[in-house]
Enzyme design. Structure first.
Site, PDB file in Angstrom:
ATOM      1  N   HIS A 281      -0.150   3.603   2.146  1.00  0.00           N
ATOM      2  CA  HIS A 281       0.685   4.190   1.094  1.00  0.00           C
ATOM      3  C   HIS A 281       0.545   5.713   1.055  1.00  0.00           C
ATOM      4  CE1 HIS A 281      -2.566   4.553  -1.980  1.00  0.00           C
ATOM      5  NE2 HIS A 281      -3.003   3.400  -1.518  1.00  0.00           N
ATOM      6  N   ASP A 293      -7.862   7.283   0.187  1.00  0.00           N
ATOM      7  CA  ASP A 293      -6.892   6.385  -0.449  1.00  0.00           C
ATOM      8  C   ASP A 293      -5.598   7.116  -0.717  1.00  0.00           C
ATOM      9  OD1 ASP A 293      -5.738   4.275  -1.733  1.00  0.00           O
ATOM     10  OD2 ASP A 293      -6.936   4.423  -3.553  1.00  0.00           O
ATOM     11  N   GLU A 327       2.206   2.856  -4.332  1.00  0.00           N
ATOM     12  CA  GLU A 327       1.292   1.708  -4.408  1.00  0.00           C
ATOM     13  C   GLU A 327       0.442   1.792  -5.670  1.00  0.00           C
ATOM     14  OE1 GLU A 327      -2.485  -0.502  -3.974  1.00  0.00           O
ATOM     15  OE2 GLU A 327      -2.242   1.625  -4.159  1.00  0.00           O
ATOM     16  N   GLU A 328      -0.010   3.014  -5.993  1.00  0.00           N
ATOM     17  CA  GLU A 328      -1.029   3.151  -7.031  1.00  0.00           C
ATOM     18  C   GLU A 328      -0.580   2.730  -8.416  1.00  0.00           C
ATOM     19  OE1 GLU A 328      -3.924   3.424  -6.358  1.00  0.00           O
ATOM     20  OE2 GLU A 328      -4.286   4.696  -4.633  1.00  0.00           O
ATOM     21  N   ASP A 355      -5.632   0.238   4.001  1.00  0.00           N
ATOM     22  CA  ASP A 355      -5.751   0.810   2.653  1.00  0.00           C
ATOM     23  C   ASP A 355      -7.124   0.488   2.069  1.00  0.00           C
ATOM     24  OD1 ASP A 355      -5.267   1.993   0.217  1.00  0.00           O
ATOM     25  OD2 ASP A 355      -4.095   0.324  -0.587  1.00  0.00           O
ATOM     26  N   HIS A 425     -10.129   6.893  -6.121  1.00  0.00           N
ATOM     27  CA  HIS A 425      -9.415   7.377  -7.322  1.00  0.00           C
ATOM     28  C   HIS A 425     -10.153   8.496  -8.064  1.00  0.00           C
ATOM     29  CE1 HIS A 425      -7.270   3.184  -7.731  1.00  0.00           C
ATOM     30  NE2 HIS A 425      -7.047   3.775  -6.571  1.00  0.00           N
TER      31      HIS A 425
HETATM   32 ZN   LIG Z   1      -4.920   2.614  -1.863  1.00  0.00          ZN
END
Ligand SMILES: [Zn+2]
Length: 459
Positions: A281, A293, A327-328, A355, A425
């Site tokens: 993503h 990520d 995606e998030e 991912d 994140h």
């Molecule tokens: Zn991810």
């Protein structure tokens, strides 16, 4: 008759051995090229350091789309295009503030960050008593009487004895995802969630959340607190349950905006109507630059098609790299891609997602039938020289999930997961946290699997 059968067996074995030798040689070429002439690291440098964090709907996300399209075009693929998709737009606003007042005038601050999709606090912030729980069940036992008017502090740590850290994440993330929706029902005024991180540090980790079917008036602000912060807050609360917690956030949800999945394709030479997808993503959270990520997954997927071109391999099936958007906090890109594929009647036979960070690859997990899995297991010796040994049935990737249907094989790259949640994140998910060789080995491993599925198909 017996002689003929024996001769046939010998011929088949020779043929099989020749195939194995060819596969071995191709994998050698793939790994060598990825490690010596690879482009994944250079691409990640640009995406992370020149563009940066790229939350859906942001200017950076748009820049990433334009960059992805340009780089895919430079690879000389048969076709590169943007697939439109509407995405949510949420902004964090100014840096969040949280502190506890244990006695008048005596305050202790905490590193926090709003969870993605949270509503803001009232202007000037909120101030309330705070109550610690270990999860949604404990919250329900306490009920409205003990919860109303307070901030709820979810403080269940990730389970440390699970070797697969994604399982530990899965066992905790309900607090983050549904914590505010549940606490809001009992009249809480805010929610603080312990970061999904196995180590103790000062980085709060954001992530998606949902208010479920709460009415707007019941929606309460939700933030993550660093693991060190959570430990300290818990200690302070044990000493003084009447302490007042202050929280100030001005995040905001805007109207959906136009964005895109970025897609590139090499047309299959024998079965052009059979599609194989590799992707990750393109969006990320806003705190770091999203190198693990999922910048890593994006550049590794691009590298698969580049390596095929580089070693002169012409796929039999049509191979697509897909940079999924959103995606998030919505999965809109993954859903849109699958919807369009279905509308067009495109026969997708295989999809692979990376991912899970750019760490040392261990292998793959597969969502497939038994016959295909047996085939995958027969490829194990080919991967042994590269220390790739993990082939298990299991999940694949969020973005390719919507492609699931009878007859498709889905797979996820499985890198070592021990350090992933140190960065996931959070502000420290940056380019320097990615190791060049680990990233490249992941790209080569993915390319090898794509090659084998292209050559032998699924069962
Ligand atoms: Zn991810």
């Amino acid at each position: 008759m017996k002689k003929i059968l024996t001769a046939l067996c010998i011929l088949l074995t020779i043929g099989g051995n020749a195939q194995q030798e060819e596969d071995k040689a191709i994998l050698e070429k793939i790994y060598k090229n990825a490690l010596v002439n690879g482009k994944s690291y250079e691409w990640l440098d640009y995406l992370s350091n020149q563009i940066g964090g790229r939350l859906s709907g942001s200017l950076n996300a748009q820049k990433a789309v334009e960059w992805g399209e340009k780089e895919l075009k430079a690879l000389g693929l048969d076709r590169v295009w943007l697939q439109p998709v509407m995405v949510p737009k949420w902004t964090r606003g100014v840096t969040e503030i949280a502190y506890i007042e244990t006695e008048p005038g005596k305050t202790t601050s905490f590193p926090i960050c709003a969870l993605g999709g949270s509503v803001p606090t009232p202007i000037g912030g909120l101030k309330a008593e705070i109550i610690e729980v270990k999860g949604l069940e404990e919250l329900a036992t306490l009920g409205k009487e003990k919860i109303a008017g307070k901030v709820v502090f979810y403080n269940r740590p990730m389970q440390a004895d699970l070797i697969q850290t994604f399982e530990a994440y899965g066992g905790c993330v309900d607090q983050r995802y549904a914590g505010a929706a549940e606490a809001g029902k009992y009249g809480a005024v805010g929610v603080i969630v312990r970061s999904m991180n196995l180590r103790l540090d000062d980085y709060p980790h954001t992530g998606s959340m949902s208010y479920g079917d709460l009415k707007d008036t019941q929606k309460i602000p939700a933030a993550a607190i660093s693991t060190n912060g959570a430990e300290l807050l818990s200690t302070l609360l044990a000493l003084n349950k009447k302490a007042k917690f202050h929280l100030n956030m001005n995040c905001r949800t805007w109207k959906d905006v136009q964005s895109y999945n970025v897609i590139g394709e090499i047309k299959g030479s024998e079965y052009p109507n059979e599609y194989m997808v590799v992707g990750g993503h393109l969006d990320s959270w806003d705190l770091g630059d999203g190198s693990h990520d999922d910048g890593a997954g994006i550049v590794q997927s691009m590298e698969v098609l580049r390596l095929f071109k580089e070693i002169g391999y012409k796929p039999k099936r049509s191979i697509r790299v897909v940079m999924f958007m959103n995606e998030e906090n919505g999965l809109r890109g993954g859903k849109k891609y699958a919807k369009v594929a279905k509308q067009k009647g495109e026969n997708h036979v295989f999809a692979l997602e990376s991912d899970a960070g750019g760490f040392t690859p261990r292998g793959f997990s597969f969502d497939c039938n038994d016959a295909t899995f047996t085939q995958v297991e027969s490829w194990k010796p080919l991967f042994e020289p590269y220390l790739i040994h993990y082939f298990a049935k299991g999940g694949s990737g969020a973005d390719i999930g919507p492609l699931k249907k009878e007859g498709i094989t889905l797979a996820g790259l499985r890198p070592d997961s021990q350090r992933y949640f140190d960065y996931h994140h959070a502000k420290n998910d940056t380019f320097d946290a990615v190791n060049k060789r680990e990233l490249e080995l992941g790209a080569a491993t993915m390319t090898s699997l794509m090659y084998l599925f292209d050559k032998y198909g699924t069962k």
